[in-house]
Design a protein around this motif. Structure first.
Motif, PDB file in Angstrom:
ATOM      1  N   THR A 265       0.833  -1.209   0.000  1.00 56.09           N
ATOM      2  CA  THR A 265       0.000   0.000   0.000  1.00 56.09           C
ATOM      3  C   THR A 265       0.867   1.259   0.000  1.00 56.09           C
ATOM      4  OG1 THR A 265      -1.760  -1.143   1.196  1.00 56.09           O
ATOM      5  CG2 THR A 265      -1.783   1.269   1.233  1.00 56.09           C
ATOM      6  N   THR A 266       1.859   1.307   0.911  1.00 57.12           N
ATOM      7  CA  THR A 266       2.755   2.476   0.988  1.00 57.12           C
ATOM      8  C   THR A 266       3.571   2.597  -0.286  1.00 57.12           C
ATOM      9  OG1 THR A 266       2.896   2.142   3.379  1.00 57.12           O
ATOM     10  CG2 THR A 266       4.516   3.607   2.369  1.00 57.12           C
ATOM     11  N   LEU A 267       3.990   1.453  -0.815  1.00 56.32           N
ATOM     12  CA  LEU A 267       4.786   1.450  -2.048  1.00 56.32           C
ATOM     13  C   LEU A 267       4.009   2.101  -3.190  1.00 56.32           C
ATOM     14  CD1 LEU A 267       7.584   0.275  -2.917  1.00 56.32           C
ATOM     15  CD2 LEU A 267       6.328  -1.699  -3.782  1.00 56.32           C
ATOM     16  N   LYS A 268       2.761   1.737  -3.340  1.00 49.55           N
ATOM     17  CA  LYS A 268       1.946   2.305  -4.425  1.00 49.55           C
ATOM     18  C   LYS A 268       1.734   3.804  -4.230  1.00 49.55           C
ATOM     19  CE  LYS A 268      -0.581  -1.841  -5.819  1.00 49.55           C
ATOM     20  NZ  LYS A 268      -1.910  -2.503  -5.932  1.00 49.55           N
ATOM     21  N   LYS A 269       1.547   4.222  -2.965  1.00 48.71           N
ATOM     22  CA  LYS A 269       1.356   5.649  -2.704  1.00 48.71           C
ATOM     23  C   LYS A 269       2.611   6.444  -3.067  1.00 48.71           C
ATOM     24  CE  LYS A 269      -2.108   5.444   0.985  1.00 48.71           C
ATOM     25  NZ  LYS A 269      -2.369   5.736   2.429  1.00 48.71           N
ATOM     26  N   LEU A 270       3.769   5.870  -2.763  1.00 51.59           N
ATOM     27  CA  LEU A 270       5.006   6.585  -3.071  1.00 51.59           C
ATOM     28  C   LEU A 270       5.257   6.646  -4.571  1.00 51.59           C
ATOM     29  CD1 LEU A 270       7.752   5.582  -0.462  1.00 51.59           C
ATOM     30  CD2 LEU A 270       6.657   7.781  -0.778  1.00 51.59           C
ATOM     31  N   LEU A 271       5.014   5.550  -5.263  1.00 53.41           N
ATOM     32  CA  LEU A 271       5.348   5.493  -6.684  1.00 53.41           C
ATOM     33  C   LEU A 271       4.315   6.193  -7.564  1.00 53.41           C
ATOM     34  CD1 LEU A 271       6.710   1.851  -7.013  1.00 53.41           C
ATOM     35  CD2 LEU A 271       7.994   3.980  -6.808  1.00 53.41           C
ATOM     36  N   ASN A 272       3.109   6.377  -7.035  1.00 53.20           N
ATOM     37  CA  ASN A 272       2.042   6.996  -7.825  1.00 53.20           C
ATOM     38  C   ASN A 272       1.450   8.169  -7.049  1.00 53.20           C
ATOM     39  OD1 ASN A 272       1.833   4.864 -10.079  1.00 53.20           O
ATOM     40  ND2 ASN A 272       1.631   3.649  -8.198  1.00 53.20           N
ATOM     41  N   PRO A 273       2.127   9.311  -7.066  1.00 55.63           N
ATOM     42  CA  PRO A 273       1.658  10.468  -6.303  1.00 55.63           C
ATOM     43  C   PRO A 273       0.224  10.841  -6.678  1.00 55.63           C
ATOM     44  CG  PRO A 273       3.864  10.847  -7.140  1.00 55.63           C
ATOM     45  CD  PRO A 273       3.381   9.598  -7.784  1.00 55.63           C
ATOM     46  N   SER A 274      -0.569  11.087  -5.655  1.00 56.57           N
ATOM     47  CA  SER A 274      -1.977  11.442  -5.874  1.00 56.57           C
ATOM     48  C   SER A 274      -2.094  12.917  -6.262  1.00 56.57           C
ATOM     49  CB  SER A 274      -2.771  11.190  -4.592  1.00 56.57           C
ATOM     50  OG  SER A 274      -2.323  12.072  -3.570  1.00 56.57           O
ATOM     51  N   PRO A 275      -3.280  13.332  -6.768  1.00 54.69           N
ATOM     52  CA  PRO A 275      -3.484  14.766  -7.055  1.00 54.69           C
ATOM     53  C   PRO A 275      -3.265  15.631  -5.818  1.00 54.69           C
ATOM     54  CG  PRO A 275      -5.189  13.462  -8.102  1.00 54.69           C
ATOM     55  CD  PRO A 275      -4.409  12.512  -7.242  1.00 54.69           C
ATOM     56  N   ARG A 276      -3.648  15.098  -4.630  1.00 58.45           N
ATOM     57  CA  ARG A 276      -3.441  15.879  -3.411  1.00 58.45           C
ATOM     58  C   ARG A 276      -1.949  16.074  -3.154  1.00 58.45           C
ATOM     59  NH1 ARG A 276      -3.821  14.188   2.906  1.00 58.45           N
ATOM     60  NH2 ARG A 276      -3.253  16.215   3.713  1.00 58.45           N
TER      61      ARG A 276
END
Length: 647
Positions: free
Chosen positions: A623-634
């Motif tokens: 989960t953290t890996l995906k958040k880091l590699l795919n920055p959200s619009p926020r």
């Protein structure tokens, strides 16, 4: 950063791989230089910042060029007071007739012996050379300081439980890294087994290569490492000088950082605090020249001079954060794998509950040990600090560490035959026994230029003997010596993972073992073997740690979000025409049973590739890996705010 596949000496370690194109490497090197320079410009050095080249040491008893005589301020020593009832001792010991006022006792009160005897052999009957020695401390220091002696005897600095039990776990000698063994038998802890009893190479590695830095041994006598034993290791003031003697015949209350760095040097936490990074072992990394000769070495190796920690540049010493409970020990055996650190970043910069912090009514905080040193408060309005997940889950050092120790692929070879030429070009490897062996056999033959002290002749090859090294715990001499090399050594952007509490932390390759063993007859006992840990995983270990390389300004958003290295995927590039992730390091092709990329903790799908000896610590979860590699619009919006936010 330092590319060091050249550390491999050939033979069993002969790992030669084609690297990235030269032009690309040149660009990477230029970017690394610019990154370091920008950091240096942002954090203007204070007077305590060491220079970028060695400087002359005054009053050091040597004409060589060296490093500072003292890191930070020199210890405060009271003016000498004549010792009481010295007897016949002062007949020979003319330079040690005084002591600091608190300890100006009769000589025999601390050193024993017979101060009424005329002959040396009679006077030295029962002599205690170093009263701080833990074997005698109860009848010397302990007469006035019984509680301190009791605590120190059970301290981590005396027992080395973390080094010992994490190493034994990595070699499969125990199921976990919980404290079970120590340097000496004490209460519930057993002494590290003799390898003839355990049959484990890890125990031999510990006893003959690792355990020179604990309070039961004087350790190495190399330049910068001279120290006392036991209590004297910290309370006798040994500077960084070549003569190997304390500056005064006195006990000091605080010996400062210089005492700490006697042991906490090389590429271990402590050296990074003052900006030292050990140069690679190969002669090709020995630069720059100083007055036409190779630079002098401190702590057994030449050092890169990097940006020191901001706290060091502000004049803080180790004990400003590391309390007496850590240094002397809490008085009981360690119960877990933790390091016992009680002072956190928040203790000073958020809560003000550090025991040495004075908190004013207006919120201003001052460090009491300094002359009115005001402590900067964490700015809760800065973009990174406003994010809940940052405050709750990310360790401060994960963002504020300017650089970290990254020594990938620790190749160790137990060599029992006299094949010294193979190691001649890597004679800088930081083990005092190995260095002595190579100095006596090949001399400085393989050096590009003679070292500062001049060239040293070797021994004719026909007179070479099989290597022998001694056991740091028992003093026993056994056949063989542990030689070492690394696949790659660098200090660029730290990789991240999860610590035992689930917080995002800087990860360090600490036990990535590749073991070889050749006996005296030339038979290969082990060939490029990766041990299996006590939990059944390969000893490819990346552990969470706190680099002492803190900068006032942390990483920018893109240094983590969208960054492959930070996510634990290793140094690499994302494809455009050819989609996917492409590592810069090629998979290791010389290991019989493994094909790994040394700086890659986890794959793109979140599958764990490397492990930790800390229970619960691991690479980033999927989960953290995906958040880091795919920055959200926020995240992108917050990054924009970060860019336009005024300083």
């Amino acid at each position: 950063m330092s590319r060091s596949a050249s550390s491999h000496p050939g033979g069993l370690f002969g790992i030669v791989r084609k690297g990235p194109p030269i032009a690309f490497l040149s660009i990477c090197l230029l970017l690394a230089i610019l990154w370091v320079c920008c950091f240096a410009a942002e954090n203007q050095p204070y007077s305590t910042t060491p220079p970028l080249s060695p400087i002359p040491v005054e009053n050091s008893g040597t004409s060589d060029l060296s490093y500072p005589l003292w890191w930070g301020e020199a210890p405060k020593v009271d003016s000498g007071t004549p010792c009481k009832e010295p007897g016949t001792c002062i007949t020979c010991h003319t330079s040690t007739t005084t002591m600091d006022a608190s300890h100006a006792f009769a000589c025999v009160q601390c050193h024993k012996g017979d101060s009424s005897a005329v002959e040396e052999k009679d006077a030295h009957q029962g002599l205690i050379k170093d009263p701080g020695d833990l074997n005698h401390a109860e009848q010397t220091c302990g007469k006035c300081h019984p509680e301190e002696v009791r605590r120190v005897r059970h301290s981590a600095m005396a027992l080395a439980p973390r080094t010992i039990n994490h190493t034994r776990f990595s070699f499969g000698a125990q199921k976990d890294a919980s404290p079970q063994y120590a340097t000496v038998k004490t209460d519930a802890l057993k002494q590290v087994p003799h390898p003839s009893e355990s049959g484990n190479l890890g125990d031999d590695l510990l006893r003959r290569s690792c355990l020179r830095c604990h309070l039961h041994t004087p350790g190495s006598t190399r330049w910068g490492e001279h120290r006392g034993v036991g209590c004297s290791a910290c309370h006798a003031a040994f500077p960084n000088s070549a003569d190997g003697r304390p500056r005064e015949h006195a006990i000091v209350r605080q010996a400062g950082m210089t005492a700490c760095l006697k042991c906490h040097n090389a590429n271990h936490v402590g050296a990074d605090y003052v900006g030292l990074y050990e140069r690679d072992f190969h002669r090709g990394f020995k630069s720059p020249l100083v007055q036409g000769r190779l630079a002098p070495t401190i702590y057994g190796a030449e050092q890169h001079r990097l940006l020191p920690d901001v706290h060091f540049r502000a004049g803080m010493t180790c004990i400003d954060c590391h309390t007496l409970d850590e240094v002397h020990g809490p008085g009981h055996l360690p119960q877990n794998q933790g390091n016992g650190v009680k002072i956190t970043c928040e203790s000073c910069h958020v809560n003000g509950d550090h025991p040495a912090v004075l908190k004013q009514e207006d919120g201003t905080m001052t460090l009491l040990r300094g002359a009115g040193r005001t402590i900067p408060r964490m700015n809760p309005e800065s973009v990174p600090h406003r994010i809940d997940s940052h405050r709750n889950k990310v360790k401060c050092s994960a963002c504020h560490a300017a650089w970290s120790f990254q020594d990938y692929g620790l190749h160790l070879m137990l060599e029992e035959r006299p094949d010294y030429w193979k190691w001649a070009t890597t004679a800088g490897q930081n083990d005092p026994q190995v260095q002595q062996l190579l100095r006596e056999t090949v001399g400085t033959y393989a050096e590009i230029l003679p070292p500062t002290g001049g060239a040293a002749a070797g021994t004719p090859e026909e007179h070479w003997k099989n290597p022998e090294t001694f056991d740091w715990l028992s003093g026993e001499v056994r056949p063989g010596a542990w030689f070492r090399g690394y696949t790659e050594r660098k200090w660029s952007r730290p990789p991240l993972g999860l610590d035992a509490q689930g917080r995002i932390s800087v990860m360090r390759p600490i036990f990535q073992y590749v073991i070889s063993h050749v006996d005296s007859g030339g038979s290969v006992q082990r060939d490029r073997w990766i041990p299996t840990t006590g939990s059944g995983t390969p000893a490819l270990i990346m552990n969470p740690y706190a680099p002492h390389t803190i900068g006032a300004k942390g990483r920018s958003c893109q240094d983590c979000h969208g960054d492959l290295k930070a996510a634990g995927l290793g140094e690499g590039l994302r494809g455009i025409e050819k989609p996917g992730f492409h590592n810069l390091l090629l998979p290791e092709s010389q290991l019989p049973e493994h094909r790994i990329i040394w700086d890659k903790l986890v794959d793109e799908d979140g599958n764990q590739l490397q492990y930790s000896s800390h229970a619960g610590a691991r690479p980033l979860d999927q989960t953290t890996l995906k958040k880091l590699l795919n920055p959200s619009p926020r995240q992108k919006a917050e990054f924009y705010k970060y860019l336009i936010q005024p300083e």
